[in-house]
Write an enzyme that holds these catalytic residues in place. Sequence first.
Site, PDB file in Angstrom:
ATOM      1  N   GLN A 150     -19.056   9.743  57.607  1.00 31.82           N
ATOM      2  CA  GLN A 150     -19.455  11.084  58.009  1.00 31.82           C
ATOM      3  C   GLN A 150     -18.211  11.920  58.352  1.00 31.82           C
ATOM      4  OE1 GLN A 150     -22.267  12.691  57.999  1.00 31.82           O
ATOM      5  NE2 GLN A 150     -23.793  11.094  57.713  1.00 31.82           N
ATOM      6  N   CYS A 159     -10.291  32.912  60.344  1.00 33.40           N
ATOM      7  CA  CYS A 159      -9.400  32.431  59.288  1.00 33.40           C
ATOM      8  C   CYS A 159      -9.028  33.570  58.347  1.00 33.40           C
ATOM      9  CB  CYS A 159     -10.070  31.301  58.501  1.00 33.40           C
ATOM     10  SG  CYS A 159      -9.059  30.669  57.141  1.00 33.40           S
ATOM     11  N   ASP A 200     -31.292   7.409  54.157  1.00 31.78           N
ATOM     12  CA  ASP A 200     -30.311   8.503  54.240  1.00 31.78           C
ATOM     13  C   ASP A 200     -29.792   8.788  52.835  1.00 31.78           C
ATOM     14  OD1 ASP A 200     -28.442  10.367  54.995  1.00 31.78           O
ATOM     15  OD2 ASP A 200     -27.078   8.947  55.938  1.00 31.78           O
ATOM     16  N   CYS A 239      -5.637  26.141  57.443  1.00 31.78           N
ATOM     17  CA  CYS A 239      -7.054  25.796  57.446  1.00 31.78           C
ATOM     18  C   CYS A 239      -7.386  25.292  58.848  1.00 31.78           C
ATOM     19  CB  CYS A 239      -7.369  24.722  56.407  1.00 31.78           C
ATOM     20  SG  CYS A 239      -9.099  24.158  56.475  1.00 31.78           S
ATOM     21  N   CYS A 255     -29.388  15.439  54.255  1.00 30.52           N
ATOM     22  CA  CYS A 255     -28.403  16.526  54.235  1.00 30.52           C
ATOM     23  C   CYS A 255     -28.909  17.697  53.413  1.00 30.52           C
ATOM     24  CB  CYS A 255     -27.060  16.026  53.685  1.00 30.52           C
ATOM     25  SG  CYS A 255     -27.140  15.375  52.008  1.00 30.52           S
TER      26      CYS A 255
END
Length: 482
Positions: free
Chosen positions: A311, A81, A410, A188, A437
């Site tokens: 998600q 990128c 979670d 992107c 996470c």
Amino acid sequence: MSTFVQVRKNKQAPILEKVLIEDYAAEGKSLARVDGKVIFVEGAVPGDVVDIQLQKNKADWAEGFAKNFHSYSANRVQPFCEHFGVCGGCQWQMLPYAQQLQYKHKQVVDNLTRIAKVALPEIAPILGATPTEGYRNKVEYTFATEKFIPFEAFRAMKAAGTLPEKSVGAGGFHARGFFEKVVEIDTCHLQEEPTNLMRKAVAQFAVDNEMPFYNIKQHVGWLRNMFVRNTTQGEWMVNLILGYEDKEKREALLNLLLQQFPQITTLLYTINTKRNDSMQDLVPQVYFGNGYITEKLEDFQFKISPKSFFQTNSKQAESLYQVTRSFAELTGKEVVYDLYCGTGSIGIFCSQEAKKIIGVEVVADAIEDAKENARINNLTQTAFFAGDVIDICDDAFFDTHGKPDVIITDPPRAGMHDKLVKKLLEIQAPLIVYVSCNPATQARDLSLLGEKYTVTKIQPVDMFPHTLHIENVVQLKRTDLL
């Protein structure tokens, strides 16, 4: 190599010269040592030799960023990128993906070993993602009057006399550390096309029609944000956020999007007159389509509304949920409690192998989405409740719904509240599956759960290639049952 005695000063901060980056640390930083002191470094990888501009300098550690490179690590690759290093959305494009996975696996090992301090089984190899580009199903673009120009480019333009007198506006992502400035993005690579073409079309419309981009400092302007969401089923949702209503221009822009991008299956707009960008108290208006898109994981369908959480990597979410379901060791007889259930996706994914799914979530809107998702999938053995687990899960609740045989939790990055950890120790479910996470806060919670539970399985999962983020799934069993 540099020592702290040889640190030189400049107008900004102390600089350490010619320092070898030795290892990966955590959170996207690498590690070096100077005179025995540990230095955490941003923007470098192991094997680089760099000058480090210090930002913090404590007695036994310091942190800073790579100011100049004297030599590059042999492990580096060319970032794909053109905006890498400026945008900030990706941190690791200069590393081969296989090495990214090694460092993420190391992060899990280090956190669980140093923070949890409980007996651990062998940590399984991390599950890598496929593909590693175009994997995001949600991107938020920002439009602003202030275009971010990197310092070196700014200095060169100033010397050449080519600095623009005034910025018309820019569309892209917030510049790191500059809340009012936006990095103008050409391409992107994190979401499939036509996401970039949509953003450019919206920005060009504003320029052509002299509609002002938003200025967050002055709280003026029309064009603010755009959310683009897509699914593996080929559906596209666009939600355009405007600073005030101008029906003629709004309809012209929305019609332009529909004309140029027939891929759009639902188109919305939201008027945001507030100073902040939060969507929670705003009501998106449907202009075209049914106002939502539908994602499919295995044979389960999930309705995604403009404010729904889902998600961000659909294909890898399926892998994450498969690991979670496997760790739950379901036989069809278990009552499963899905805590922090959000829109019910994990519980629903496990539903066919469980006797009953009980979901609990503090966000009431998410619970309504969970109920709708259960209805879409024709599930009758699920029930979802809005509220705090600590308040909801009392004896009367257990008498009605049954005590859990399996708990799936979670939580957000901050991990579980210590009151919830105590509640889990009180409930004493035979098995817990902890999806995280943030392995650091997960490790902290595992240490507390170690009072009654033993960690029996660990599986890291990479959801976000080229970034520092990582998911980790841990199975815990009640020690007295082993």
